[in-house]
Scaffold this active site. Structure first.
Site, mmCIF file in Angstrom:
data_model
loop_
_atom_site.group_PDB
_atom_site.id
_atom_site.type_symbol
_atom_site.label_atom_id
_atom_site.label_comp_id
_atom_site.label_asym_id
_atom_site.label_seq_id
_atom_site.Cartn_x
_atom_site.Cartn_y
_atom_site.Cartn_z
ATOM 1 N N ARG A 196 -8.155 -3.579 -2.396
ATOM 2 C CA ARG A 196 -6.766 -3.716 -2.768
ATOM 3 C C ARG A 196 -6.427 -5.205 -2.821
ATOM 4 O O ARG A 196 -7.270 -6.064 -2.584
ATOM 5 C CB ARG A 196 -5.878 -3.000 -1.740
ATOM 6 C CG ARG A 196 -4.767 -2.145 -2.351
ATOM 7 C CD ARG A 196 -4.331 -1.087 -1.374
ATOM 8 N NE ARG A 196 -3.264 -0.259 -1.913
ATOM 9 C CZ ARG A 196 -2.827 0.835 -1.336
ATOM 10 N NH1 ARG A 196 -3.363 1.245 -0.215
ATOM 11 N NH2 ARG A 196 -1.858 1.547 -1.858
ATOM 12 N N GLY A 210 -1.249 7.443 -2.056
ATOM 13 C CA GLY A 210 -0.391 6.400 -2.427
ATOM 14 C C GLY A 210 0.176 5.709 -1.259
ATOM 15 O O GLY A 210 1.143 5.206 -1.107
ATOM 16 N N THR A 211 -0.038 5.268 -0.297
ATOM 17 C CA THR A 211 0.304 4.843 1.055
ATOM 18 C C THR A 211 0.038 3.340 1.246
ATOM 19 O O THR A 211 -0.894 2.804 0.681
ATOM 20 C CB THR A 211 -0.569 5.635 2.036
ATOM 21 O OG1 THR A 211 -0.279 6.999 1.859
ATOM 22 C CG2 THR A 211 -0.341 5.224 3.472
ATOM 23 N N VAL A 212 0.838 2.720 2.093
ATOM 24 C CA VAL A 212 0.564 1.346 2.495
ATOM 25 C C VAL A 212 0.357 1.318 4.000
ATOM 26 O O VAL A 212 1.037 2.017 4.749
ATOM 27 C CB VAL A 212 1.694 0.372 2.096
ATOM 28 C CG1 VAL A 212 1.789 0.238 0.591
ATOM 29 C CG2 VAL A 212 3.039 0.776 2.686
ATOM 30 N N SER A 215 4.640 5.634 3.403
ATOM 31 C CA SER A 215 4.154 6.160 2.135
ATOM 32 C C SER A 215 5.212 6.987 1.417
ATOM 33 O O SER A 215 6.051 7.629 2.041
ATOM 34 C CB SER A 215 2.937 7.059 2.394
ATOM 35 O OG SER A 215 2.500 7.704 1.225
#
Length: 534
Positions: A527, A349-351, A368
């Site tokens: 994404r 789940g990380t940006v 994240s």
């Protein structure tokens, strides 16, 4: 480096050429970073602005309760910062035996370590920012006040998590405002976030750790029988670190030292140094088999030995020893997939987003909440969704990653930075759990061994090793390659879930003098991301 600018893979993206560039997983965040650059800020200011906006436009992956890491080229030298949180002081093996029957929960307050990202933003800004901190956070404050429309991939992940997280404290109030996940295009405002951002901006982040926000965090924790204290928050400081290095094909890859898993990419590349990787085409099954096996060997050591660096019995330098990596390379059978154990290295789940400016500053940044929304806990009235990094600890006594108060857990998020002959080349990252070092490996091999340009390396089909001989593959991987890998003993799964399974990346490659030649940037189409510049 001379690239082949042809892209042989199906894509909706083209590389972006500019002297000031921001690439993130959300267009609004990239545009926020560009606004800061246009107002006279540098790449660090732009990265912080984009990171802050991401907590609002992509809350399914990160929030104000996240952790973060960064690698920055300031124009003359490389800096690393570890802003991952530490365990509450009361945590230990007995704590979880007593409260949770010997397991560290995946969700709830007892999965939450001290959040580090706000302190990380403040530390980066204090050391290298140019604009006022409040000005850097202004775009985030604007989105916190007026909200934004929910984008398609964000909505998909939101809906996938809603049922599991709905019972957790504060989640439904903040993230299911109409009793359900927002629809695509529906307007969403994160309740309480604007006031929290304003307090953070006015205090250069200290409010989060010792002011009104800190007291709200601790009051909510104590109301749910959790261990977090004001002292845990007040005493937290991010750590400036020297990035690790691994040479490969005339370049040097840098990663943040453990507690993160970036060393896995370095180990795998060190193993590949012992092979003529480019002897066959990049999409040949022999090539992909070799990469998979090198990655498996790297993870075997990482999972056995890596944790908070202060508690590791083997040093990172020992795991990267060239003689040891050559020994590990000899274990690879070119015709057969294997299950590898850890080795016996010499003792020792990380940006994601990246930004670069015309003055030569480059930033590789990642933050994240870990598993999507993270712990599922949202502190009422603050808009703070909290990570669940505590779940990454081990309960195995004697392991480098065994849970203990004040200790950092094993982390998945890793920013990457590539150099050549002491000069910066590329800031980059790939998101998605243990896909991250695997994505670093696959994209770097494509660029450095085969000359594929960054957007092509981004768009190429990927695989993801899971465990044993299990490997997920993207459907675009040619059928003949898949069959040849199966013939070698790999157990392939054709999962078609790019958001969760194959990561997404952002890349900025320096073309020469940044004031004249600028950069080329790429953003992954897996994404909603955007590379933008001027």
């Amino acid at each position: 480096m001379t690239f082949d600018w042809h892209n042989p893979y199906r894509t909706t993206r083209t590389p972006v050429f500019a002297r000031n560039v921001v690439a993130t997983s959300q267009p609004l965040a990239a545009q926020a970073g560009l606004r800061i650059l246009e107002r006279g800020g540098n790449a660090v200011d732009a990265a912080i602005a984009a990171a802050a906006v991401l907590t609002l436009v992509e809350p399914v992956s990160n929030g104000l309760g996240s952790d973060c890491f960064a690698i920055v080229w300031d124009g003359s030298r490389l800096h690393g910062i570890n802003a991952s949180g530490r365990a509450p002081s009361a945590w230990c093996v007995d704590y979880f035996k007593r409260k949770h029957n010997g397991a560290i929960p995946m969700r709830g307050w007892d999965s939450v370590t001290v959040p580090g990202c706000v302190a990380g933003w403040a530390a980066l800004h204090e050391k290298m920012g140019t604009l006022a901190f409040a000005d850097v956070l202004a775009p985030a404050i604007e989105y916190a006040e007026r909200g934004c429309a929910v984008s398609p991939i964000v909505q998909q992940k939101w809906a996938a998590q809603a049922d599991v997280l709905q019972p957790l404290p504060g989640f439904a109030e903040h993230f299911l405002p109409r009793g359900r996940p927002p629809a695509v295009g529906e307007h969403f405002v994160l309740k309480g976030a604007a006031d929290t951002f304003k307090r953070i901006a006015a205090t250069s982040g200290r409010d989060f750790y010792e002011g009104e926000t800190a007291h709200k965090l601790v009051a909510h924790a104590q109301a749910h029988d959790a261990a977090l204290t004001l002292a845990d928050l007040r005493d937290y400081q991010p750590e400036w670190v020297t990035p690790l290095a691994q040479n490969y094909r005339g370049h040097t890859l840098h990663q943040i030292p453990p507690n993160g898993q970036g060393i896995a990419a370095l180990i795998a590349l060190g193993i590949l140094q012992n092979f003529d990787v480019a002897a066959r085409p990049v999409d040949h099954p022999d090539t992909q088999h070799l990469l998979i096996e090198a990655m498996k060997l790297a993870f075997a050591d990482v999972y056995a030995h890596v944790g908070d660096s202060a508690h590791m019995s083997l040093s990172p330098e020992a795991l990267l020893d060239p003689a040891y990596l050559a020994e590990r390379a000899r274990l690879i059978d070119p015709g057969r997939a294997q299950d590898f154990g850890s080795g016996h290295a010499p003792r020792g789940g990380t940006v994601y987003l990246t930004a670069a400016d015309r003055n030569g500053m480059m930033v590789s940044f990642i933050q994240s909440n870990y598993m999507g929304f993270g712990s599922g806990v949202v502190v009422p009235g603050t808009g703070i969704s909290l990570q669940n990094r505590g779940h990454g600890f081990s309960m195995q006594p004697g392991h480098a990653n065994v849970v203990a108060g004040g200790k950092r857990p094993f982390h998945t998020i890793i920013p990457g930075f590539l150099m050549r002959d002491g000069a910066p080349v590329m800031s980059f990252g790939v998101m998605g759990g243990n896909m991250q070092p695997q994505g670093h490996l696959q994209t770097l091999v494509r660029m450095l061994d085969y000359g594929q340009q960054p957007q092509a390396a981004c768009d190429a089909p990927r695989w993801k090793w899971n465990h044993g001989r299990s490997v997920d593959v993207e459907p675009a991987l040619p059928h003949a390659v898949q069959e040849a890998l199966r013939a070698r003993g790999h157990v392939l799964e054709g999962l078609d879930d790019p958001y969760m399974d194959f990561g997404s990346g952002q890349f900025i490659w320096r073309l020469g003098d940044p004031a004249v030649d600028g950069y080329v940037a790429a953003s992954d189409s897996r994404r909603d991301g955007l590379a933008a510049g001027y």
